[in-house]
Design a protein around this motif. Structure first.
Motif, PDB file in Angstrom:
ATOM      1  N   VAL A   1      -4.216   7.169   3.416  1.00 23.49           N
ATOM      2  CA  VAL A   1      -3.930   5.740   3.274  1.00 23.49           C
ATOM      3  C   VAL A   1      -4.470   4.934   4.462  1.00 23.49           C
ATOM      4  O   VAL A   1      -4.543   3.710   4.394  1.00 23.49           O
ATOM      5  CB  VAL A   1      -2.413   5.516   3.068  1.00 23.49           C
TER       6      VAL A   1
ATOM      7  N   LEU B   1       0.860  -1.188   0.000  1.00 22.81           N
ATOM      8  CA  LEU B   1       0.000   0.000   0.000  1.00 22.81           C
ATOM      9  C   LEU B   1       0.897   1.240   0.000  1.00 22.81           C
ATOM     10  O   LEU B   1       2.117   1.134   0.039  1.00 22.81           O
ATOM     11  CB  LEU B   1      -0.919  -0.017   1.221  1.00 22.81           C
TER      12      LEU B   1
ATOM     13  N   GLN C   1      -8.801  -1.493   5.910  1.00 21.58           N
ATOM     14  CA  GLN C   1      -9.437  -2.518   5.085  1.00 21.58           C
ATOM     15  C   GLN C   1      -8.559  -3.760   4.981  1.00 21.58           C
ATOM     16  O   GLN C   1      -9.057  -4.888   5.061  1.00 21.58           O
ATOM     17  CB  GLN C   1      -9.760  -1.963   3.701  1.00 21.58           C
ATOM     18  N   ALA C   2      -7.258  -3.581   4.826  1.00 24.83           N
ATOM     19  CA  ALA C   2      -6.349  -4.732   4.743  1.00 24.83           C
ATOM     20  C   ALA C   2      -6.329  -5.501   6.054  1.00 24.83           C
ATOM     21  O   ALA C   2      -6.342  -6.739   6.061  1.00 24.83           O
ATOM     22  CB  ALA C   2      -4.937  -4.262   4.381  1.00 24.83           C
TER      23      ALA C   2
ATOM     24  N   ALA D   1      -7.168   2.358   3.569  1.00 19.57           N
ATOM     25  CA  ALA D   1      -6.663   1.144   2.926  1.00 19.57           C
ATOM     26  C   ALA D   1      -6.023   0.213   3.949  1.00 19.57           C
ATOM     27  O   ALA D   1      -6.178  -1.008   3.873  1.00 19.57           O
ATOM     28  CB  ALA D   1      -5.669   1.498   1.838  1.00 19.57           C
TER      29      ALA D   1
END
Length: 150
Positions: free
Chosen positions: A67, A32, A73-74, A70
């Motif tokens: 970020v 990411l 979510q990961a 993200a």
């Protein structure tokens, strides 16, 4: 830069299993737009006896708050890959328990964390501007003194 902590818990897993799972998540997070993902200093090496409390902890360094979504979510996806997985994301005294949240609850908490991070960035910028403004009169006076002497 801003750092958050991601604490991973795996029910029934030993230190080695937690370390391996954390390493895989670390590799994924590095894909990411994060600045860095590291195990905290003082982490016991894989296979070592003793305190393994930091084995499932990752320090994620972000250049900006965009970020963060993200990353969350990961981490949330990581929790769904096995039974008994839980994760907690901490930003100072704020924390987000990833497991068991609805998408709407997660969105609200992420939004609150983003606002807090943006507020901290704004506060730091205001302090820097204030410091610069306070230093400017001194520089102006020094320049005027040089002009008088010159």
């Amino acid at each position: 830069m801003h750092a958050i902590l991601v604490d991973l818990l795996m029910a029934g897993a030993d230190d080695q299993e937690v370390y391996e799972a954390a390493s895989r998540l670390r590799a994924h997070l590095l894909e990411l737009s994060v600045d860095d993902v590291a195990f905290p200093a003082g982490r016991a090496p894989a296979g070592a006896k003793g305190d393994g409390s930091l084995i499932g902890t990752l320090v994620v360094t972000l250049a900006n708050s965009a970020v963060l979504v993200a990353v969350v979510q990961a981490v949330r996806e990581w929790t769904t890959r096995g039974a008994g997985r839980q994760a907690k994301i901490s930003d100072g005294d704020r924390s987000l328990e990833v497991t068991g949240l609805t998408a709407e609850q997660q969105r609200r908490i992420i939004d609150a964390m983003l606002l807090a991070m943006d507020a901290e960035t704004t506060r730091r910028a205001a302090e820097a501007l204030k410091d610069a403004a306070e230093a400017k009169p001194d520089a102006l006076e020094a320049g005027q003194e040089r002009d008088r002497r010159g």
